[in-house]
Enzyme design. Sequence first.
Site, PDB file in Angstrom:
ATOM      1  N   LYS A  11       0.810  -1.287  -0.018  1.00 19.39           N
ATOM      2  CA  LYS A  11      -0.129   0.010  -0.068  1.00 19.39           C
ATOM      3  C   LYS A  11       0.749   1.323  -0.102  1.00 19.39           C
ATOM      4  O   LYS A  11       2.178   1.322   0.232  1.00 19.39           O
ATOM      5  CB  LYS A  11      -0.811  -0.088   1.239  1.00 19.39           C
ATOM      6  CG  LYS A  11      -1.828  -1.152   1.017  1.00 19.39           C
ATOM      7  CD  LYS A  11      -2.868  -1.127   2.250  1.00 19.39           C
ATOM      8  CE  LYS A  11      -3.872  -2.036   2.253  1.00 19.39           C
ATOM      9  NZ  LYS A  11      -5.157  -2.247   3.627  1.00 19.39           N
ATOM     10  N   TYR A  51     -12.235  -2.093  -3.663  1.00 19.32           N
ATOM     11  CA  TYR A  51     -12.846  -2.163  -2.490  1.00 19.32           C
ATOM     12  C   TYR A  51     -14.257  -2.113  -2.044  1.00 19.32           C
ATOM     13  O   TYR A  51     -14.799  -1.744  -1.193  1.00 19.32           O
ATOM     14  CB  TYR A  51     -12.109  -1.146  -1.594  1.00 19.32           C
ATOM     15  CG  TYR A  51     -10.830  -1.480  -1.031  1.00 19.32           C
ATOM     16  CD1 TYR A  51     -10.638  -2.511  -0.151  1.00 19.32           C
ATOM     17  CD2 TYR A  51      -9.685  -0.785  -1.412  1.00 19.32           C
ATOM     18  CE1 TYR A  51      -9.375  -3.079   0.394  1.00 19.32           C
ATOM     19  CE2 TYR A  51      -8.309  -1.062  -0.932  1.00 19.32           C
ATOM     20  CZ  TYR A  51      -8.248  -2.191  -0.067  1.00 19.32           C
ATOM     21  OH  TYR A  51      -7.059  -2.616   0.413  1.00 19.32           O
ATOM     22  N   ASN A 114      -2.030   0.456   6.669  1.00 15.89           N
ATOM     23  CA  ASN A 114      -1.607  -0.919   7.357  1.00 15.89           C
ATOM     24  C   ASN A 114      -0.522  -1.580   6.320  1.00 15.89           C
ATOM     25  O   ASN A 114      -0.450  -2.978   6.246  1.00 15.89           O
ATOM     26  CB  ASN A 114      -2.457  -1.840   7.832  1.00 15.89           C
ATOM     27  CG  ASN A 114      -3.709  -2.121   6.966  1.00 15.89           C
ATOM     28  OD1 ASN A 114      -3.396  -1.738   5.681  1.00 15.89           O
ATOM     29  ND2 ASN A 114      -4.851  -2.825   7.491  1.00 15.89           N
ATOM     30  N   HIS A 117      -2.226  -5.369   1.539  1.00 12.39           N
ATOM     31  CA  HIS A 117      -3.527  -6.108   1.381  1.00 12.39           C
ATOM     32  C   HIS A 117      -3.433  -7.458   0.999  1.00 12.39           C
ATOM     33  O   HIS A 117      -2.390  -7.680   0.437  1.00 12.39           O
ATOM     34  CB  HIS A 117      -4.403  -5.429   0.133  1.00 12.39           C
ATOM     35  CG  HIS A 117      -5.351  -6.238  -0.335  1.00 12.39           C
ATOM     36  ND1 HIS A 117      -6.822  -5.976   0.230  1.00 12.39           N
ATOM     37  CD2 HIS A 117      -5.562  -7.291  -1.107  1.00 12.39           C
ATOM     38  CE1 HIS A 117      -7.673  -6.904  -0.272  1.00 12.39           C
ATOM     39  NE2 HIS A 117      -6.913  -7.720  -1.421  1.00 12.39           N
ATOM     40  N   GLU A 128      -9.608 -11.013  -7.450  1.00 10.24           N
ATOM     41  CA  GLU A 128      -8.445  -9.916  -7.510  1.00 10.24           C
ATOM     42  C   GLU A 128      -7.355  -9.962  -8.277  1.00 10.24           C
ATOM     43  O   GLU A 128      -6.846  -9.253  -8.548  1.00 10.24           O
ATOM     44  CB  GLU A 128      -8.104  -9.772  -6.046  1.00 10.24           C
ATOM     45  CG  GLU A 128      -9.213  -9.236  -4.942  1.00 10.24           C
ATOM     46  CD  GLU A 128      -8.873  -9.371  -3.268  1.00 10.24           C
ATOM     47  OE1 GLU A 128      -9.917  -8.801  -2.602  1.00 10.24           O
ATOM     48  OE2 GLU A 128      -7.800  -9.692  -3.101  1.00 10.24           O
TER      49      GLU A 128
HETATM   50  P1  IDP Z   1      -7.930  -6.742   5.956  1.00  9.38           P
HETATM   51  O1  IDP Z   1      -6.984  -5.663   5.001  1.00  9.38           O
HETATM   52  O2  IDP Z   1      -7.287  -7.054   7.005  1.00  9.38           O
HETATM   53  O3  IDP Z   1      -8.616  -7.942   5.048  1.00  9.38           O
HETATM   54  P2  IDP Z   1     -10.585  -5.393   5.835  1.00  9.38           P
HETATM   55  O4  IDP Z   1     -11.417  -5.586   6.881  1.00  9.38           O
HETATM   56  O5  IDP Z   1     -10.857  -5.995   4.492  1.00  9.38           O
HETATM   57  O6  IDP Z   1      -9.146  -5.848   6.289  1.00  9.38           O
HETATM   58  O7  IDP Z   1     -10.521  -3.823   5.491  1.00  9.38           O
HETATM   59  C1  IDP Z   1     -10.120  -3.354   4.411  1.00  9.38           C
HETATM   60  C2  IDP Z   1      -8.842  -2.412   4.731  1.00  9.38           C
HETATM   61  O8  IDP Z   1      -9.766  -1.185   5.129  1.00  9.38           O
HETATM   62  C3  IDP Z   1      -8.082  -2.505   5.625  1.00  9.38           C
HETATM   63  O9  IDP Z   1      -6.745  -3.129   5.439  1.00  9.38           O
HETATM   64  C4  IDP Z   1      -7.738  -1.043   6.251  1.00  9.38           C
HETATM   65  O10 IDP Z   1      -6.534  -0.535   5.310  1.00  9.38           O
HETATM   66  C5  IDP Z   1      -9.084  -0.522   6.205  1.00  9.38           C
HETATM   67  N1  IDP Z   1      -9.815  -0.532   7.322  1.00  9.38           N
HETATM   68  C6  IDP Z   1     -10.511  -1.574   7.779  1.00  9.38           C
HETATM   69  N2  IDP Z   1     -10.982  -1.258   9.186  1.00  9.38           N
HETATM   70  C7  IDP Z   1     -10.744  -0.054   9.267  1.00  9.38           C
HETATM   71  C8  IDP Z   1     -11.291   0.849  10.310  1.00  9.38           C
HETATM   72  O11 IDP Z   1     -11.839   0.603  11.304  1.00  9.38           O
HETATM   73  N3  IDP Z   1     -10.957   2.126   9.964  1.00  9.38           N
HETATM   74  C9  IDP Z   1     -10.191   2.570   9.030  1.00  9.38           C
HETATM   75  N4  IDP Z   1      -9.753   1.851   8.144  1.00  9.38           N
HETATM   76  C10 IDP Z   1     -10.103   0.465   8.274  1.00  9.38           C
HETATM   77 MG    MG Z   2      -9.998  -7.895   3.374  1.00  4.79          MG
END
Ligand code: IDP
Ligand code: MG
Length: 140
Positions: A11, A51, A114, A117, A128
């Site tokens: 990312k 997304y 974070n 992905h 994807e």
């Molecule tokens: P993942 O990437 O661990 O699969 P997902 O729940 O699919 O997590 O969420 C997609 C992305 O959305 C996350 O990697 C993060 O960048 C963002 N995200 C998820 N939850 C939050 C939140 O509570 N606040 C802000 N961003 C979030």
């Molecule tokens: Mg996810």
Amino acid sequence: MAVERTLSIIKPDATRRNLTGKIIAKFEEAGLKVVASRRLRLSQADAEAFYGVHKERPFFKDLVSFMISGPVVVQVLEGEGAIQKNRDVMGATNPANAAAGTIRKEFAESIEANSVHGSDAPETAANEIKFFFRDLDIVG
Ligand code: IDP
Ligand code: MG
């Protein structure tokens, strides 16, 4: 366990800090092989489509803005149980909850920024991968 392919995205928070190589090293140390790789900048439409599953979530707009804020590196990773293995190497979504040694524990800035992905299941992995790569671009 079967050999699988999964989609990874390094990312914008990680490309900005020049962490691409350190993150790829984590994949390779875990036994995942990079079988396709491309650096690109997502458009807003790309990020919204990618997304789309999260479009009703409160963080959707911010997530899209973040994902288009800089270059990303999209990759196909291959290996035994690659989908779960990649998730294990990534660590929990929120770096505060991520296990020691995981990419998110070591590199993530926040629950949003974070660093990586990873696809979460065989069907999403297939979709994807198709979003970014033609079959010809993937060489195992
Ligand atoms: P993942 O990437 O661990 O699969 P997902 O729940 O699919 O997590 O969420 C997609 C992305 O959305 C996350 O990697 C993060 O960048 C963002 N995200 C998820 N939850 C939050 C939140 O509570 N606040 C802000 N961003 C979030
Ligand atoms: Mg996810």
